[in-house]
Write a protein that holds these residues in place. Sequence first.
Motif, short mmCIF file in Angstrom:
data_model
loop_
_atom_site.label_atom_id
_atom_site.label_comp_id
_atom_site.label_asym_id
_atom_site.label_seq_id
_atom_site.Cartn_x
_atom_site.Cartn_y
_atom_site.Cartn_z
N PRO A 16 102.04 -40.15 -45.28
CA PRO A 16 100.91 -40.95 -45.78
C PRO A 16 101.34 -42.24 -46.46
O PRO A 16 100.62 -43.24 -46.42
CB PRO A 16 100.21 -40.01 -46.76
N ILE A 17 102.50 -42.23 -47.10
CA ILE A 17 102.97 -43.42 -47.81
C ILE A 17 103.35 -44.53 -46.85
O ILE A 17 103.30 -45.72 -47.20
CB ILE A 17 104.17 -43.05 -48.73
N LYS A 18 103.69 -44.16 -45.60
CA LYS A 18 104.15 -45.17 -44.63
C LYS A 18 103.12 -45.48 -43.54
O LYS A 18 103.37 -46.34 -42.68
CB LYS A 18 105.46 -44.70 -43.98
N GLN A 19 101.97 -44.81 -43.58
CA GLN A 19 101.01 -45.01 -42.51
C GLN A 19 100.46 -46.43 -42.46
O GLN A 19 100.06 -46.91 -41.40
CB GLN A 19 99.86 -44.00 -42.63
N TRP A 20 100.47 -47.14 -43.60
CA TRP A 20 99.97 -48.51 -43.60
C TRP A 20 100.81 -49.41 -42.71
O TRP A 20 100.35 -50.47 -42.26
CB TRP A 20 99.96 -49.07 -45.03
N LYS A 21 102.05 -49.00 -42.43
CA LYS A 21 102.93 -49.82 -41.59
C LYS A 21 102.53 -49.77 -40.12
O LYS A 21 103.02 -50.58 -39.33
CB LYS A 21 104.38 -49.34 -41.73
N LEU A 22 101.71 -48.82 -39.75
CA LEU A 22 101.32 -48.67 -38.35
C LEU A 22 100.05 -49.45 -38.06
O LEU A 22 99.10 -49.43 -38.84
CB LEU A 22 101.07 -47.19 -38.02
N SER A 23 100.02 -50.12 -36.94
CA SER A 23 98.83 -50.83 -36.49
C SER A 23 98.59 -50.48 -35.03
O SER A 23 99.48 -49.96 -34.34
CB SER A 23 99.03 -52.34 -36.64
N PRO A 24 97.39 -50.76 -34.51
CA PRO A 24 97.15 -50.53 -33.08
C PRO A 24 98.18 -51.25 -32.20
O PRO A 24 98.56 -50.75 -31.14
CB PRO A 24 95.74 -51.08 -32.87
N MET A 25 98.65 -52.43 -32.64
CA MET A 25 99.65 -53.18 -31.88
C MET A 25 100.97 -52.41 -31.84
O MET A 25 101.67 -52.40 -30.82
CB MET A 25 99.89 -54.55 -32.50
N ASP A 26 101.32 -51.76 -32.96
CA ASP A 26 102.55 -50.97 -33.00
C ASP A 26 102.49 -49.84 -31.97
O ASP A 26 103.46 -49.58 -31.25
CB ASP A 26 102.77 -50.38 -34.39
N LEU A 27 101.36 -49.16 -31.93
CA LEU A 27 101.21 -48.04 -31.00
C LEU A 27 101.28 -48.52 -29.56
O LEU A 27 101.86 -47.86 -28.69
CB LEU A 27 99.89 -47.31 -31.27
N GLN A 28 100.69 -49.69 -29.29
CA GLN A 28 100.75 -50.25 -27.95
C GLN A 28 102.17 -50.65 -27.57
O GLN A 28 102.54 -50.63 -26.40
CB GLN A 28 99.83 -51.46 -27.84
N SER A 29 102.96 -51.01 -28.57
CA SER A 29 104.34 -51.40 -28.27
C SER A 29 105.14 -50.22 -27.72
O SER A 29 106.12 -50.41 -26.98
CB SER A 29 105.02 -51.98 -29.51
N ARG A 30 104.74 -48.99 -28.09
CA ARG A 30 105.39 -47.81 -27.53
C ARG A 30 105.00 -47.67 -26.06
O ARG A 30 105.85 -47.41 -25.20
CB ARG A 30 104.96 -46.54 -28.29
N VAL A 31 103.72 -47.85 -25.77
CA VAL A 31 103.25 -47.73 -24.38
C VAL A 31 103.93 -48.77 -23.50
O VAL A 31 104.31 -48.49 -22.36
CB VAL A 31 101.72 -47.90 -24.34
N ARG A 32 104.11 -49.97 -24.05
CA ARG A 32 104.60 -51.10 -23.25
C ARG A 32 106.07 -51.42 -23.55
O ARG A 32 106.47 -52.56 -23.53
CB ARG A 32 103.73 -52.32 -23.51
N TRP A 33 106.85 -50.41 -23.81
CA TRP A 33 108.26 -50.60 -24.15
C TRP A 33 108.98 -51.46 -23.10
O TRP A 33 109.69 -52.41 -23.43
CB TRP A 33 108.95 -49.25 -24.28
N GLU A 34 108.79 -51.12 -21.82
CA GLU A 34 109.51 -51.84 -20.77
C GLU A 34 109.03 -53.28 -20.65
O GLU A 34 109.83 -54.18 -20.38
CB GLU A 34 109.37 -51.10 -19.44
N GLN A 35 107.73 -53.53 -20.86
CA GLN A 35 107.22 -54.89 -20.82
C GLN A 35 107.83 -55.73 -21.95
O GLN A 35 108.17 -56.90 -21.74
CB GLN A 35 105.69 -54.89 -20.93
N TYR A 36 107.96 -55.12 -23.12
CA TYR A 36 108.59 -55.82 -24.23
C TYR A 36 110.07 -56.10 -23.93
O TYR A 36 110.61 -57.15 -24.32
CB TYR A 36 108.47 -55.01 -25.53
N THR A 37 110.73 -55.17 -23.25
CA THR A 37 112.14 -55.38 -22.89
C THR A 37 112.28 -56.58 -21.95
O THR A 37 113.15 -57.44 -22.15
CB THR A 37 112.72 -54.12 -22.22
N LYS A 38 111.42 -56.65 -20.95
CA LYS A 38 111.47 -57.79 -20.01
C LYS A 38 111.17 -59.10 -20.74
O LYS A 38 111.80 -60.13 -20.48
CB LYS A 38 110.48 -57.56 -18.87
N ALA A 39 110.18 -59.06 -21.66
CA ALA A 39 109.84 -60.27 -22.42
C ALA A 39 111.00 -60.71 -23.29
O ALA A 39 111.30 -61.91 -23.42
CB ALA A 39 108.59 -60.00 -23.27
N LYS A 40 111.69 -59.74 -23.91
CA LYS A 40 112.84 -60.05 -24.77
C LYS A 40 113.95 -60.70 -23.94
O LYS A 40 114.56 -61.70 -24.36
CB LYS A 40 113.35 -58.77 -25.42
N GLU A 41 114.22 -60.15 -22.77
CA GLU A 41 115.29 -60.68 -21.92
C GLU A 41 114.98 -62.11 -21.49
O GLU A 41 115.87 -62.98 -21.48
CB GLU A 41 115.49 -59.77 -20.71
#
Length: 305
Positions: free
Chosen positions: A208-233
């Motif tokens: 509960p102390i760390k839940q504020w760090k999570l946002s809908p964007m954070d959760l989507q970043s898990r779904v789109r891990w590979e897309q973020y990897t391609k964007a980073k490259e």
Amino acid sequence: MTDVTDTEMRSWLEVELEDDMDEELEQAVDDARVPPELRALLAKRQKTTIDRHVYFNELLRLQGELVKLQDWVRHKGLKMVVLCEGRDSAGKGGAIKRITQRVNPRTCRVVALPAPSDREKTQWYFQRYVQHLPAAGEIVLFDRSWYNRAGVERVMGFADDNQVEDFFRDVPDFERMLVRSGIILVKYWFSITDEEQQLRFLMRIHDPIKQWKLSPMDLQSRVRWEQYTKAKEAMFERTSIPEAPWNIVEGNDKKRARLNVISHLLSIVPYEEVPHEEIALPNRVFDPNYERRTLPSELYVPQRY
């Protein structure tokens, strides 16, 4: 006043050091808090190989050097910009905390901008970042930066292909312009593995102390891990220029990442210790006719501890 003996001096310094480390110890304890649901998963995680005593000693030493660096930047009228980028939960915030923990916040400040307003969306893309650039004698750390366009905005569809291409075409010239203006520009990418990010996200979900760090964007970043990897490259390929190259920080081991990034940052500027005039504490002015008033008890915070 009697002379202070070596033994008394050591004892005093030890007390001061213990007090000085309280904040770092509190953060270390917070890092070690593990929800019961994740203890089995955490047991499989590769543990840090750096000794705790070594870590604290090195952290304090490096932070002392950061104070010298800040003094030098102010003394020479230099301007420094440090960009901290990386995947969500990669350790950017923890590293920034350790960099700024013991320096003067008036001359070393952190910029963490929210999503752009409707008005800002109509401006030149770099405009809202420019106003936070340093004046002479200042260090500015960006906790995420104009590279949002190459990462989250691109992956989440907040910027179209033409806007992304414009960014890639413009950003090298923009950064060269900053460097020509006298700004020391340092770019860090904090890198973590898929498994480590998953564990850190789960810890935030179950704590509960760390839940504020999570946002809908954070959760989507898990779904789109590979897309973020391609964007980073693509970002590395198009924006790592000789005037402002990318520096990748291995972030799975938080403690090592913090020490490594501070050590590297210190190597950027050939700073020297700035001479300071000796400070003498002036004597308090004493008025024999002054009587300190007794304040009402209800003004005081209750002493529950």
